[in-house]
Design an enzyme around this catalytic site. Structure first.
Site, short mmCIF file in Angstrom:
data_model
loop_
_atom_site.label_atom_id
_atom_site.label_comp_id
_atom_site.label_asym_id
_atom_site.label_seq_id
_atom_site.Cartn_x
_atom_site.Cartn_y
_atom_site.Cartn_z
NE ARG A 15 31.60 34.23 30.82
CZ ARG A 15 29.97 33.75 30.35
NH1 ARG A 15 29.56 32.55 30.66
NH2 ARG A 15 29.14 34.80 31.19
CB THR A 102 29.80 44.81 36.91
OG1 THR A 102 30.34 44.25 37.95
CG2 THR A 102 28.27 44.58 36.64
CB ALA A 125 37.00 50.85 32.87
N GLY A 126 34.07 49.96 31.18
CA GLY A 126 33.65 49.04 30.63
C GLY A 126 34.50 47.70 30.31
CG MET A 128 38.90 46.39 33.92
SD MET A 128 39.14 47.07 35.13
CE MET A 128 37.85 47.70 35.01
CG HIS A 158 30.92 40.38 23.90
ND1 HIS A 158 30.37 41.72 22.77
CD2 HIS A 158 31.78 40.94 24.88
CE1 HIS A 158 31.60 42.41 24.27
NE2 HIS A 158 31.94 42.63 24.33
CE LYS A 162 28.80 42.29 26.70
NZ LYS A 162 29.46 42.77 27.71
N GLY A 168 29.11 46.93 27.26
CA GLY A 168 30.29 48.32 28.04
C GLY A 168 31.47 49.42 27.51
N1 NAI Z 1 35.91 45.82 32.27
C1 NAI Z 1 35.64 45.14 31.38
O1 NAI Z 1 36.70 44.56 30.96
C2 NAI Z 1 35.12 43.46 31.22
C3 NAI Z 1 33.76 43.07 31.95
N2 NAI Z 1 33.24 42.15 31.82
C4 NAI Z 1 31.52 42.37 32.70
O2 NAI Z 1 31.77 41.69 33.55
C5 NAI Z 1 30.42 41.04 34.27
C6 NAI Z 1 30.42 39.26 34.28
O3 NAI Z 1 31.20 39.14 33.07
P1 NAI Z 1 31.28 37.48 33.28
O4 NAI Z 1 33.10 36.77 34.49
O5 NAI Z 1 31.74 36.78 32.18
O6 NAI Z 1 29.84 37.03 33.81
P2 NAI Z 1 29.97 35.08 34.85
O7 NAI Z 1 28.59 34.83 34.77
O8 NAI Z 1 30.03 34.81 34.24
O9 NAI Z 1 29.61 35.74 35.72
C7 NAI Z 1 29.36 36.75 37.27
C8 NAI Z 1 29.21 36.69 38.41
O10 NAI Z 1 28.80 36.99 39.67
C9 NAI Z 1 28.13 36.27 40.31
N3 NAI Z 1 26.87 36.49 41.28
C10 NAI Z 1 25.86 37.05 40.32
N4 NAI Z 1 25.06 38.46 42.03
C11 NAI Z 1 25.99 38.56 42.75
C12 NAI Z 1 26.28 38.51 44.78
N5 NAI Z 1 25.34 39.28 44.79
N6 NAI Z 1 27.07 38.52 44.72
C13 NAI Z 1 28.28 37.82 44.70
N7 NAI Z 1 28.02 37.32 43.45
C14 NAI Z 1 26.92 37.21 42.59
C15 NAI Z 1 27.55 35.08 39.27
O11 NAI Z 1 27.09 34.34 40.13
C16 NAI Z 1 29.14 34.86 38.58
O12 NAI Z 1 29.37 33.78 39.40
C17 NAI Z 1 29.69 41.73 32.71
O13 NAI Z 1 29.06 42.86 33.83
C18 NAI Z 1 30.39 41.60 32.07
O14 NAI Z 1 30.05 42.65 30.88
C19 NAI Z 1 33.45 41.07 31.21
C20 NAI Z 1 34.78 41.41 30.51
C21 NAI Z 1 36.21 42.17 30.90
O1 LIG Z 2 30.81 40.40 28.82
C1 LIG Z 2 32.21 40.19 28.79
O2 LIG Z 2 32.76 38.75 28.39
C2 LIG Z 2 32.67 41.25 28.26
N1 LIG Z 2 32.12 42.47 28.70
C3 LIG Z 2 32.55 43.72 27.98
C4 LIG Z 2 31.80 44.40 27.56
O3 LIG Z 2 30.73 44.46 27.96
O4 LIG Z 2 32.60 45.44 26.69
C5 LIG Z 2 34.27 43.56 28.17
C6 LIG Z 2 34.22 42.78 26.85
O5 LIG Z 2 34.15 42.90 25.87
C7 LIG Z 2 33.98 41.39 27.29
#
Ligand code: NAI
Ligand SMILES: O=C(O)C1=N[C@H](C(=O)O)C[C@H](O)C1
Length: 269
Positions: A15, A102, A125-126, A128, A158, A162, A168
């Site tokens: 995503r 992540t 950052a949990g 961004m 969420h 998730k 985070g």
């Molecule tokens: N800090 C922030 O602002 C935000 C953080 N997140 C976090 O980001 C992370 C990902 O979220 P989503 O995109 O929704 O998850 P998702 O499951 O849609 O995407 C994760 C991707 O990482 C890939 N992946 C896993 N292991 C891998 C490896 N060893 N090498 C390469 N690719 C690998 C998966 O195949 C998948 O395509 C979660 O931990 C989420 O909580 C999500 C949105 C905002």
């Molecule tokens: O997994 C998500 O989607 C999101 N993850 C982050 C979190 O764990 O706070 C940021 C956002 O809320 C979306």
């Protein structure tokens, strides 16, 4: 003219991965030079733009981080904890700025990231988004102004996919509330109440998590006292806010010394 920094996006099919690729391609501020996915993934070897259903972007999806990072000035990583720890060591070796979105990281993962940040710039950052990072600051200030007659609860919602809880972001908000109170989150945190819990412990900081549908991310920090309540709220409706924050972080990181930074540093809040 200076060339734009080359960026690798990890977790390209995810995503956030797809949102990041679109954001970088449209930015005019950075170049997409690599895309990573896990071994065995159906997108490996194919042009990432075509995989996403659009025009070719001239970047093939790979599962070789070492080769990808060697040609990059930045890595934007929203994947999973084990992958992020591996990428932190390899990005530091390549002296590329590593932006980590992540969540669900345990203390051992964070220690490994700290070690990598001795050699390179890491921004983690949990959340961004500008809005959430402002809310973190507000939460700290409100908690500082109020005593423990005001119960603090963090409620987050969420999407159904998730995998980690509390989010985070919820942990960032809880840590800010704890800091405002002059305690650590470890001392104050109560998560996942169930059954005969007994009355609420004075000074605790509670966490509740809702999972459902396609909710992008919603966070409330509730300060509840006798006769009144303050609710600080952030609602995310578009993952573009996280991608734009991550791009800003990777550009900011180009001019920094090695270290472990967060979005409060990037945004100067
Ligand atoms: N800090 C922030 O602002 C935000 C953080 N997140 C976090 O980001 C992370 C990902 O979220 P989503 O995109 O929704 O998850 P998702 O499951 O849609 O995407 C994760 C991707 O990482 C890939 N992946 C896993 N292991 C891998 C490896 N060893 N090498 C390469 N690719 C690998 C998966 O195949 C998948 O395509 C979660 O931990 C989420 O909580 C999500 C949105 C905002
Ligand atoms: O997994 C998500 O989607 C999101 N993850 C982050 C979190 O764990 O706070 C940021 C956002 O809320 C979306």
């Amino acid at each position: 003219m200076q060339t734009m920094p080359g960026i690798v996006v990890t977790g390209a099919s995810g995503r956030m991965g797809q949102m990041l690729i679109r954001t970088i391609a449209a930015s005019g501020k950075a170049r997409l030079v690599g895309c990573l996915e896990r071994p065995g993934h159906a997108w490996l070897g194919r042009d990432v733009g075509e995989c996403m259903g659009g025009a070719p972007l001239g970047v093939r999806v790979s599962d070789d981080p070492l080769e990808a990072f060697a040609q990059a000035q930045g890595v934007i990583d929203f994947t999973a904890p084990a992958a992020t720890v591996e990428f932190a060591a390899l990005a530091a070796q390549a002296r590329a700025v590593h932006v980590i979105g992540t969540t669900g990281l345990e203390p051992g993962h964070i220690a490994a990231i700290e070690a990598a940040a001795r050699h390179a710039v890491i921004v983690r950052a949990g959340n961004m988004s500008l809005g959430v990072n402002l809310l973190v600051r507000l939460t700290q200030k409100v908690a500082q102004a109020l005593d423990a007659d005001w119960d603090i609860e963090v409620v987050e919602a969420h999407h159904r996919m998730k995998v980690d809880a509390p989010s985070g972001t919820a942990l960032m908000l809880g840590a800010a509330a704890a800091e405002g109170r002059g305690v650590t989150l470890d001392q104050a945190m109560v998560s996942g109440r169930h059954g005969i819990t007994g009355a609420r412990e004075r000074g605790s900081i509670g966490f509740s998590a809702i999972r459902g549908g396609d909710i992008v991310g919603e966070h409330d920090v509730i300060f509840a006292a006798d006769g009144e309540r303050i609710v600080l709220r952030h609602l995310a409706t578009d993952r573009g806010i996280f991608a734009r924050g991550a791009l800003r972080a990777v550009l900011w990181g180009q001019d920094q010394k090695p270290g472990h930074y967060d979005m409060i540093d990037v945004l100067g809040l």
